[in-house]
Design an enzyme around this catalytic site. Structure first.
Site, PDB file in Angstrom:
ATOM      1  N   GLU A 186     -27.821   4.493 -10.923  1.00  0.00           N
ATOM      2  CA  GLU A 186     -27.273   3.158 -10.679  1.00  0.00           C
ATOM      3  C   GLU A 186     -26.907   2.439 -11.978  1.00  0.00           C
ATOM      4  O   GLU A 186     -27.195   1.252 -12.150  1.00  0.00           O
ATOM      5  CB  GLU A 186     -28.251   2.320  -9.850  1.00  0.00           C
ATOM      6  CG  GLU A 186     -28.473   2.847  -8.438  1.00  0.00           C
ATOM      7  CD  GLU A 186     -29.332   1.939  -7.585  1.00  0.00           C
ATOM      8  OE1 GLU A 186     -29.053   1.826  -6.384  1.00  0.00           O
ATOM      9  OE2 GLU A 186     -30.289   1.336  -8.118  1.00  0.00           O
ATOM     10  N   GLU A 265     -28.519   6.620  -1.194  1.00  0.00           N
ATOM     11  CA  GLU A 265     -29.715   5.934  -0.702  1.00  0.00           C
ATOM     12  C   GLU A 265     -29.297   5.060   0.467  1.00  0.00           C
ATOM     13  O   GLU A 265     -28.576   4.079   0.278  1.00  0.00           O
ATOM     14  CB  GLU A 265     -30.358   5.056  -1.777  1.00  0.00           C
ATOM     15  CG  GLU A 265     -30.932   5.789  -2.970  1.00  0.00           C
ATOM     16  CD  GLU A 265     -31.550   4.826  -3.984  1.00  0.00           C
ATOM     17  OE1 GLU A 265     -31.725   3.636  -3.651  1.00  0.00           O
ATOM     18  OE2 GLU A 265     -31.854   5.273  -5.103  1.00  0.00           O
TER      19      GLU A 265
END
Length: 628
Positions: A186, A265
């Site tokens: 991320e 995710e």
């Protein structure tokens, strides 16, 4: 040599080479590949149905059972981070033993019919102290993580090469179960340094990871500006319902028109902060969204399938506009399909029902695997031996003296507490000002508690009524380094600058580092009077059978618990978590020892009990309570 002999020798050599080529493994198509918009497994289109679980958050004795539960829910893959902070607790000293044996975890997954996705970081976030970075990085002045700082890059490269030593035989390019690996984590939520991300990619390749690589970022085009890399598969992270899934994947497709569609995710639950709300999400929301993934051939990873527990000092922290610091709870249950104790939940059954309707031809689901460890209650027992923390200092720590207060990292300490000691100088008067507390300070004068300073509320001042000649003790607890956002590099702990009384700065400090990694030297005594300050309490309970349990810490204030030497983690009466999970493998038939460090003191005797289910009591608001 005659021409005939040369021709005969050449023919013999050619025959030998042909035989060698037949004996050597032929260069075959890789077991797992990415072609166009598809994942391919053994040459056939493949949809990844993954769930996340983390080997350090699950006692090793439970690994196989949790993996079987994943397979029985309909998953074909398990995803895990790699915890750098645990594997390299000090520079160059690596540990892949016991509960940190990631290779054993992955081999077990393969034995249970699961493939694996590995996310080695080096940064992993995951509500983990410092985002999984080892705290010793912060001992180097000016070092910047997630950057082109050569000191950081050298440390990360050493770590990745060491991880490769463990995982090399398990890569899909060698016939193993590891399908692909993630570059960083991320990064689009943190920065825009393309050179850094390209370096992170190069370091993984040069470490020997030759499986397909991918990047993972949160929803929103602004995150795609920094995270994804050219010619590298990009996946997206988000939560919500079907409409959110459609919108998020459309954003990704606009940014990256080609490549497999995958949710790196899908947040099937959420985590908790101390003093805030306990999070749950409806089972049907997750089930309907996963059904949409399956109907539309979108690969996915449930975050989390089983959260487990952030034992010991593992939890990290966040921050927000409203709160400068938000420490995470010990429980990492995450409202996941398999709960903290390994029990099947309604969310699990809802997801299993959906997945069962979208299996590949000839695929069937194994029977549901219930936890083999019973969850037991333990009658109330007394902790009637104690020792004041101030009296225990010679048993726990060697004092360090310095003119200015040193932070925890400058004391070569990673986790725990530091006790700062000084004497109120002559003519000093006014408020106590601590600049700044990282993260929670108990203020004591001549051994008597006077108040607390809580970083969550930006507290730095206390009107303590200090007078010259009094002994001042500041017990400062590291409650977890921030693990997400741009403040990672600022997360040194303890007292980070200075201490004043009014306009007088206090100098010449004595520090007592308290990592609390070994409590065996503590000496307890029966306690007949109430304790007025931080103290260790000891008690025992007896079992005729082992099982999982949850220690009920209601009635206690704030502190930490050890059972049979295992550090369960932090408790705090402000909630929402009011119990601490105790895994069955850490208990034994017969006598079991419990040690509690309570930072607030209390009655002459204290009690605990074990309950069969976790207790979450949600505070009314985020505002500071009257007393901690």
């Amino acid at each position: 040599m005659t021409g005939f002999r040369r021709r005969a020798a050449a023919c013999a050599l050619a025959a030998a080479l042909s035989l060698a080529m037949l004996a050597a493994p032929a260069t075959a198509a890789p077991r797992f590949a990415i072609e166009g918009d598809q994942f391919l497994l053994d040459g056939k289109p493949h949809l990844i149905r993954s769930g996340e679980m983390h080997y350090p958050r699950i006692p090793r004795e439970f690994w196989r059972e949790r993996l079987r539960q994943a397979r029985a829910m309909g998953l074909n893959t398990v995803t895990t981070y790699v915890f750098w902070n645990l594997h390299e607790p000090e520079p160059g000293r690596f540990d892949f033993s016991g509960n940190l044996d990631i290779a054993a975890f992955i081999r077990t997954a393969r034995e249970e019919g699961l493939d694996v996705i590995v996310r080695p970081g080096p940064y992993i976030c995951t509500e983990l102290d410092f985002g999984g970075f080892p705290a010793w990085l912060l001992r180097t002045p000016g070092l910047r993580v997630r950057s082109m700082d050569p000191r950081y890059l050298a440390a990360g490269e050493r770590y990745l090469r060491r991880v490769h030593q463990e995982l090399a035989p398990l890569l899909s390019t060698r016939g193993g179960p590891i399908l692909m690996m993630q570059i960083e984590n991320e990064y689009g939520s943190y920065g825009r340094d393309r050179d850094y991300m390209l370096t992170a990619q190069r370091q993984m390749i040069e470490a020997g990871f030759d499986v397909p690589l991918f990047t993972s970022d949160g929803p929103g085009p602004h995150y795609f500006e920094g995270g994804p890399l050219p010619d590298v598969t990009a996946v997206i992270n988000f939560d919500g319902e079907v409409a959110d899934a459609q919108a998020s994947l459309e954003e990704l497709r606009k940014f990256r028109p080609h490549g497999p569609r995958m949710v790196g995710e899908y947040w099937a639950g959420w985590f908790d902060h101390w003093g805030e709300q306990h999070h749950t999400t409806p089972p049907q929301r997750a089930a309907s969204t996963v059904e949409w993934f399956l109907q539309n051939k979108v690969s996915f990873n449930l975050y989390m399938f089983h959260g487990g527990t952030s034992f010991g000092w593992l939890p990290g922290a966040n921050y927000s506009r409203e709160m400068p610091y938000q420490p995470d709870t010990t429980s990492y249950d995450y409202d996941a399909p398999v709960d903290e104790a390994g029990r099947i939940t309604p969310k699990y059954r809802a997801l299993r029902e959906v997945i069962a309707q979208h299996l590949e031809a000839g695929e069937t689901l194994p029977a549901v695997v219930e936890s083999a460890a019973p969850t037991i209650a333990i009658p109330r027992f007394e902790l009637n031996q104690s020792v004041a923390l101030l009296d225990a200092l010679p048993m726990l720590s060697q004092p360090v003296r310095a003119q200015l207060p040193r932070n925890m990292e400058a004391l070569d300490q990673n986790y725990g507490f530091v006790l700062y000691r000084n004497t109120v100088p002559a003519k000093a008067s006014g408020k106590l000002v601590v600049d700044e507390v990282r993260d929670y300070a108990t203020v004591l004068c001549d051994g008597k508690p006077l108040g607390t300073l809580d970083r969550r509320f930006g507290e730095r001042e206390l009107d303590a009524g200090l007078k010259p000649g009094m002994r001042l003790d500041l017990l400062v607890e590291n409650m977890g380094r921030i693990n997400f956002g741009t403040r990672l590099d600022e997360e040194r702990k303890g007292i980070t600058r200075s201490v004043r009384i009014g306009d007088t700065e206090l100098l010449d400090w004595t520090h007592y580092p308290l990592p609390l990694s070994d409590l065996s030297r503590l000496r307890y005594a029966k306690q007949s009077q109430p304790r007025s300050g931080p103290a260790f309490w000891r008690g025992e309970f007896t079992l005729d059978r082992s099982g999982n349990t949850f220690l009920d810490t209601r009635g206690w204030g704030k502190g930490h618990v050890w059972v049979n030497g295992h550090h369960l983690g932090r408790y705090w009466k402000i909630g929402p978590q009011q119990t601490l999970f105790v895994p069955a493998p850490w208990l034994r038939r017969g006598s079991n020892e419990v040690v509690v460090l309570d930072a607030e003191g209390g009655p002459a005797s204290r009690e605990l009990s074990g309950v069969a289910d976790p207790i979450f009591e949600t505070p009314a608001s985020k505002t500071k309570p009257d007393a901690h």
